[in-house]
Write an enzyme that holds these catalytic residues in place. Structure first.
Site, PDB file in Angstrom:
ATOM      1  N   ALA A 156      -5.035 -14.702  65.650  1.00 44.90           N
ATOM      2  CA  ALA A 156      -4.049 -15.040  66.677  1.00 44.90           C
ATOM      3  C   ALA A 156      -2.727 -15.475  66.049  1.00 44.90           C
ATOM      4  O   ALA A 156      -1.660 -15.312  66.641  1.00 44.90           O
ATOM      5  CB  ALA A 156      -4.584 -16.138  67.584  1.00 44.90           C
ATOM      6  N   HIS A 184      -4.063 -19.382  59.737  1.00 43.12           N
ATOM      7  CA  HIS A 184      -5.331 -18.793  60.178  1.00 43.12           C
ATOM      8  C   HIS A 184      -6.066 -19.779  61.079  1.00 43.12           C
ATOM      9  O   HIS A 184      -7.285 -19.782  61.130  1.00 43.12           O
ATOM     10  CB  HIS A 184      -6.238 -18.435  58.993  1.00 43.12           C
ATOM     11  CG  HIS A 184      -5.663 -17.408  58.081  1.00 43.12           C
ATOM     12  ND1 HIS A 184      -4.806 -17.708  57.058  1.00 43.12           N
ATOM     13  CD2 HIS A 184      -5.815 -16.057  58.054  1.00 43.12           C
ATOM     14  CE1 HIS A 184      -4.467 -16.600  56.430  1.00 43.12           C
ATOM     15  NE2 HIS A 184      -5.050 -15.587  57.005  1.00 43.12           N
ATOM     16  N   PRO A 242       4.450 -10.943  66.038  1.00 46.10           N
ATOM     17  CA  PRO A 242       5.210  -9.679  66.005  1.00 46.10           C
ATOM     18  C   PRO A 242       5.004  -8.848  67.277  1.00 46.10           C
ATOM     19  O   PRO A 242       5.831  -7.995  67.595  1.00 46.10           O
ATOM     20  CB  PRO A 242       4.643  -8.961  64.780  1.00 46.10           C
ATOM     21  CG  PRO A 242       4.094 -10.042  63.914  1.00 46.10           C
ATOM     22  CD  PRO A 242       3.579 -11.103  64.866  1.00 46.10           C
ATOM     23  N   SER A 248       0.509  -3.421  62.103  1.00 52.41           N
ATOM     24  CA  SER A 248       1.706  -3.415  62.927  1.00 52.41           C
ATOM     25  C   SER A 248       1.315  -3.938  64.306  1.00 52.41           C
ATOM     26  O   SER A 248       0.961  -3.164  65.193  1.00 52.41           O
ATOM     27  CB  SER A 248       2.238  -1.980  63.011  1.00 52.41           C
ATOM     28  OG  SER A 248       3.298  -1.890  63.916  1.00 52.41           O
ATOM     29  N   GLU A 249       1.338  -5.251  64.448  1.00 52.42           N
ATOM     30  CA  GLU A 249       0.860  -5.844  65.696  1.00 52.42           C
ATOM     31  C   GLU A 249       1.712  -5.372  66.869  1.00 52.42           C
ATOM     32  O   GLU A 249       1.199  -5.093  67.955  1.00 52.42           O
ATOM     33  CB  GLU A 249       0.860  -7.376  65.597  1.00 52.42           C
ATOM     34  CG  GLU A 249      -0.192  -7.950  64.655  1.00 52.42           C
ATOM     35  CD  GLU A 249       0.115  -7.740  63.170  1.00 52.42           C
ATOM     36  OE1 GLU A 249       1.285  -7.441  62.827  1.00 52.42           O
ATOM     37  OE2 GLU A 249      -0.807  -7.870  62.346  1.00 52.42           O
TER      38      GLU A 249
END
Ligand SMILES: Cc1ncc(C[n+]2csc(CCOP(=O)(O)OP(=O)(O)O)c2C)c(N)n1
Lengths: 338, 413
Positions: free
Chosen positions: A84, A129, A89, A59-60
């Site tokens: 990154a 990514h 979010p 849960s960024e």
């Protein structure tokens, strides 16, 4: 002095600060028990306990928002966003909250949060990514944005970031974690152990944020860059035997424009190199500042080398990634103007 | 008021729209004193019914009933009454002044005063409040100075503690434990959880209390907050102020027709209480229960405060466009100020005359403060707009970096 790769140097920075300051705590996805998917926090939970170094839910937004609350309540949280590419979010919490809290409360509330995140391409990571999102953060007042290019700087700059009373976005070019990279995908990575910047003191030290470094002196052209591209530029310049001055900016915000301008005023030519998507990348900002400061000394248009304005591809990675050839082409273009 | 479902895509509606006759008789508001009060260390799994009932203490005659009756003395109750009344007088005055173009924006909390005042009174001063824009009563409860800390902020005048950097009503006070109010909704909710986690980390007893609106529960941040609060057993209280409306959208649009807002805590294994938000005693008691639980290391509580937004959303809103004009009058749970007054009178600690005297006194006080503020000018005065120019570049960073110094010079300040 110890030889370290960037992962070990970052680990050492955390280690020094966990030992020094009980208000430093570290969390993020997988960073606790396992020490992070890139192993940057390896062994720290064991050494400092679950209260200081722990795993977070995926849960960024939750990670960054709770870090803000902790910062307000006197801690110095260091949080890891696993890639990154997954920082978005948390983007609202970073941009609307973390960055603006000091201003909106006129200094009554502040949150000295450090957000670390591996960024950049060259690892066959495909579009989610491999991104270089730094420009999203350089556009936000209240944030400092840092990207190191080697283990020695990584440690010193991370220590300074964690100790900084302003929030810092600390982006780690993951292509450099294990060794410098000259842009040639067929060349196996050289170990940081053979590089002078791989010599990293185990003890505490810090490097001032906002200071660029001239990593190679030269007279004909100034090349401004940061992160992975520092090494690709170095390799290209060496190969072509160009008398270039190379500047590793290290901190994007605040930008050390004085060092850059002094160099461009000397050489009269400037190329800016970064990995990020071309339009609106931080290279564009550097170019515009150089133009403001050095227009009357410039002998050729400023050139930029960046990724293309496409999502980061998987199979065509080496067409996207700015390699030595594209850098040399840009350099020659400026040198050709007589 | 049922609307036949013609499509499979179900779009919930409000119970009443302009032209309808509001009738809330079908709402089950329960009976004062009927809901049991579990011990604070009860396993949340054993008290799930509290997310679906409604904790009420005061009955229609103002008498306190049942297990949730809080221990609170008459002086405290009079203090609560006074602050709620002051909040209302302040709101009324500021709203009128906005209508006279003295400031850009204002927002009232009419009918919801207990939600802020009773909850704050049930906490300790060292506990941290994470408010929305509708808890001015909490700031007053913490002792905010109406003139310098509130009116001057609303006016962005030379004494504004925020030096013109914030919208009106977005107060901050580190000293009074009142967190800076943000623009994006619910962002403060998980921040409160982080604050509470830090408190637990430091081994302190202080807890965090946050409020959010029913509409705002739909934000991701709401779920981040519950997730982290549950995972790390953060000592905090997460209040949901269900005032039935989110600007023109009824609470059903945030999912309120399927279950209660309190019940959202159940999925996270958190204790969840649903409380009559217009009942000062019930709000006080529920907050005290949750605070005791949090201080004992048992973690967070979700509290839905069931209330009604009597006025428009803000000075920029006209509620008659989306709900019946007289809907507020039909709200079955009354007015928090009237109800606490009735209670105090019923226990012989207050009289109607005292109440009227108090109202006059507070009205005079608010007027006096306003006169002082008004004399300092307003945002439409060309000169006042530049009051804080020198501060424009300050507090972006702790120390001003070179590029901001340069920009400040470019502006010539
Ligand atoms: C993230 C975000 N989206 C939208 C808005 C605009 N907005 C301000 S208040 C509001 C309604 C909020 O309703 P609710 O949460 O029920 O609280 P209430 O105003 O009823 O107290 C909206 C949509 C905002 N401030 N932030």
């Amino acid at each position: 002095m110890a030889k370290m790769n960037m992962i070990q140097a970052l680990n050492s920075a955390h280690d020094n600060l966990l030992a020094k300051d009980p208000s430093v705590i570290i969390y993020g996805e997988d960073v606790g028990y396992f020490g992070g998917v890139f192993r940057v926090t390896h062994g720290l939970q064991e050494k400092y306990g679950k209260q200081r170094v722990f795993d977070a839910p995926i849960s960024e937004g939750g990670i960054v928002s709770t870090a803000i609350g902790m910062g307000v309540n006197g801690l110095r949280p260091v949080v890891e966003i696993q890639f990154a590419d997954y920082i978005y979010p948390a983007y609202d919490q970073i941009v609307s909250e973390l960055a603006k809290l000091r201003y909106r409360s006129n200094g009554m509330f502040t949150a000295p949060v450090t957000i670390r995140s591996p960024c950049g391409g060259g690892i066959r990571g495909g579009q989610t990514h491999s991104q270089s999102p730094e420009a999203c953060f350089t556009h936000v007042p209240g944030l400092k944005v840092v990207m190191p290019s080697n283990p020695y700087d990584a440690k010193g700059l991370l220590v300074a970031s964690i100790e900084c009373d302003d929030p810092v976005i600390f982006l780690e070019p993951k292509r450099l974690y294990n060794g410098p990279f000259d842009g040639n995908p067929h060349q196996s990575a050289v170990s940081w152990g053979t590089h002078p910047k791989g010599e990293v003191p185990e003890d505490y030290y810090s490097l001032e944020l906002g200071k660029a470094e001239v990593i190679r002196a030269g007279a004909d052209v100034t090349i401004v860059t940061y992160g992975t591209m520092v090494h690709v530029v170095e390799a290209a310049v060496k190969k072509a035997g160009i008398d270039a001055e190379i500047i590793d900016i290290r901190t994007l915000v605040p930008l050390d424009i004085d060092t850059i301008a002094a160099s461009v005023n000397k050489t009269g030519r400037c190329v800016v190199v970064n990995e990020a998507t071309r339009t609106g990348s931080f290279a564009a900002e550097i170019m515009s500042q150089v133009q403001e400061e050095c227009f009357w000394r410039l002998e050729a248009p400023i050139q930029r080398v960046s990724g293309w304005d496409t999502p980061y591809p998987h199979a065509m990675e080496w067409d996207y990634f700015p390699g030595q050839d594209r850098i040399l082409e840009a350099i020659n273009k400026t040198l050709d103007v007589k | 008021m049922s609307h036949s479902a013609e499509n499979k895509l179900h779009v919930p509606d409000a119970m009443f729209r302009p032209g309808d006759k509001p009738d809330f008789s079908h709402l089950d508001v329960g009976t004062a004193g009927a809901v049991k009060r579990p011990a604070v260390d009860t396993n949340p799994a054993e008290m799930r019914d509290l997310a679906y009932s409604l904790i009420r203490v005061m009955d229609d005659n103002g008498e306190a009933k049942g297990e949730w009756r809080p221990k609170i003395d008459a002086d405290e109750l009079r203090k609560g009454l006074r602050i709620m009344l002051l909040t209302r007088k302040y709101d009324e005055r500021m709203f009128r002044m906005q209508r006279q173009a003295k400031m850009s924006f204002y927002l009232k909390c009419t009918g919801e005063e207990a939600v802020a005042v009773a909850a704050t009174m049930a906490l300790d001063d060292k506990d941290m409040l994470f408010p929305t824009y509708r808890q001015q009563g909490a700031f007053l409860t913490r002792g905010a100075d109406l003139f310098s800390e509130m009116m001057c902020q609303v006016m962005n005048n030379e004494l504004d503690p925020m030096q013109g950097k914030q919208l009106p009503i977005k107060y901050s006070s580190a000293e009074k434990g009142f967190f800076s109010i943000s623009g994006p909704l619910t962002t403060h909710y998980p921040q409160a959880v982080g604050w509470a986690m830090a408190s637990a980390y430091k081994g302190e007893d202080h807890i965090a209390l946050a409020w959010t609106g029913d509409g705002s529960t739909a934000e991701g941040d709401f779920h981040y907050a519950l997730q982290f609060a549950a995972t790390y057993r953060a000592p905090c209280i997460l209040n949901i102020v269900n005032n039935q409306w989110a600007i023109s959208s009824p609470q059903t649009i945030a999912g309120g027709e399927n279950t209660t807002f309190a019940a959202r805590g159940i999925g996270y294994g958190l204790p969840a209480l649903r409380v009559d938000g217009n009942d000062f005693l019930a709000v006080y008691a529920a907050t005290q229960w949750a605070a005791e639980r949090a201080r004992a290391g048992l973690g967070a509580t979700v509290i839905e405060l069931y209330t009604y937004r009597v006025e428009g959303h803000s000075t920029s809103d006209d509620p008659t466009g989306y709900r019946p004009k007289d809907e507020p009058l039909h709200w079955p749970l009354g007015d928090p100020i009237e109800r606490l007054k009735d209670h105090l009178i019923s226990i012989g600690e207050w009289t109607q005359e005292q109440h009227e005297e108090l109202a006059t006194e507070l009205e005079t006080y608010v007027t006096e403060c306003w006169r002082k503020v008004d004399a300092m000018g307003n945002i439409n005065d060309p000169e006042m707009a530049h009051t804080h120019t020198a501060a424009l570049f300050e507090q972006v960073y702790k120390e001003m970096p070179p590029h901001l110094r340069k920009q400040r010079q470019m502006l010539g300040v």
